[in-house]
Design a protein around this motif. Structure first.
Motif, short mmCIF file in Angstrom:
data_model
loop_
_atom_site.label_atom_id
_atom_site.label_comp_id
_atom_site.label_asym_id
_atom_site.label_seq_id
_atom_site.Cartn_x
_atom_site.Cartn_y
_atom_site.Cartn_z
N VAL A 59 0.86 -1.03 0.06
CA VAL A 59 0.05 -0.01 0.07
C VAL A 59 1.00 1.45 0.06
CG1 VAL A 59 -1.71 1.14 1.24
CG2 VAL A 59 -1.75 -1.33 1.09
N THR A 60 0.75 2.02 -1.19
CA THR A 60 1.77 3.19 -1.10
C THR A 60 0.60 4.57 -0.93
OG1 THR A 60 1.12 3.12 -3.84
CG2 THR A 60 3.19 2.06 -2.92
N GLU A 61 1.46 5.67 -1.05
CA GLU A 61 0.78 6.88 -0.94
C GLU A 61 -0.43 7.27 -1.89
OE1 GLU A 61 4.46 7.65 -3.10
OE2 GLU A 61 4.11 6.80 -1.44
N THR A 62 -0.31 6.56 -3.20
CA THR A 62 -1.30 6.63 -4.05
C THR A 62 -2.44 5.92 -3.80
OG1 THR A 62 0.73 6.52 -5.65
CG2 THR A 62 -1.62 6.15 -6.63
N VAL A 72 -2.17 13.46 5.89
CA VAL A 72 -1.48 12.41 6.69
C VAL A 72 -0.57 11.60 5.58
CG1 VAL A 72 -1.49 10.26 7.75
CG2 VAL A 72 -3.25 12.41 8.65
N ALA A 73 -0.94 11.41 4.35
CA ALA A 73 -0.37 10.70 3.30
C ALA A 73 0.78 11.67 2.87
CB ALA A 73 -1.17 10.49 2.17
N PHE A 74 0.60 12.88 2.51
CA PHE A 74 1.80 13.80 2.35
C PHE A 74 2.58 14.20 3.31
CE2 PHE A 74 -1.34 15.35 -1.23
CZ PHE A 74 -0.53 14.99 -2.17
N VAL A 99 4.90 10.92 3.30
CA VAL A 99 5.82 10.87 2.23
C VAL A 99 7.01 11.87 2.29
CG1 VAL A 99 6.08 11.42 -0.21
CG2 VAL A 99 4.12 10.17 0.60
N LEU A 100 6.78 12.90 2.74
CA LEU A 100 7.49 14.26 2.99
C LEU A 100 8.35 14.13 4.42
CD1 LEU A 100 5.56 16.98 1.41
CD2 LEU A 100 7.49 15.78 0.47
N GLN A 145 0.41 16.67 9.77
CA GLN A 145 -0.35 15.96 10.95
C GLN A 145 -1.01 17.11 11.72
OE1 GLN A 145 2.03 13.21 12.57
NE2 GLN A 145 2.25 11.98 10.88
N THR A 146 -0.18 18.39 11.81
CA THR A 146 -0.40 19.38 12.70
C THR A 146 -1.78 20.12 11.94
OG1 THR A 146 1.72 19.70 12.96
CG2 THR A 146 0.47 21.65 13.42
N ALA A 147 -1.91 20.15 10.61
CA ALA A 147 -2.84 20.60 9.82
C ALA A 147 -4.15 19.69 10.23
CB ALA A 147 -2.50 20.71 8.42
#
Length: 101
Positions: A3-6, A48-50, A53-54, A60-62
């Motif tokens: 399971v990837t970010e895509t 959360v996905a981005f 990845v980054l 997560q704060t957002a």
């Protein structure tokens, strides 16, 4: 299969489109609020996905702030819906115009 970010972004797009469709087609205020919550949760999945990845906690704060805004929206929205249900048993979004003054 990994399971990837895509996968998360596709899930987010599907959940957001379901929420948007319900928001645009339904007239019941409770359903509309649930659809708005679906759209906010879809955005949270993307954040959360981005963030993963980054390798940054900004996403997560957002998510935390989006959840706080969603909670405030539920409080105000449900109070308006309760007022509408007290006025009549059949409630639609169009009845909100009657509450002005």
């Amino acid at each position: 299969m990994e399971v990837t970010e895509t996968w998360y972004l596709v899930l987010s797009a599907i959940v957001f489109s379901i929420g948007l469709t319900g928001f645009l087609t339904r007239r019941n205020p409770l359903i509309v609020f649930m659809c708005v919550e679906l759209m906010l949760n879809a955005v949270n999945i993307s954040f959360v996905a981005f963030s993963d990845v980054l390798n940054d906690v900004s996403g997560q704060t957002a998510v935390f702030f989006v959840l706080v805004v969603a909670a405030a929206e539920v409080v105000v929205g449900l109070s308006l819906v309760v007022l509408l249900f007290r006025k009549s048993s059949d409630v639609s979004i169009d009845d909100l115009n009657e509450m002005s003054g």
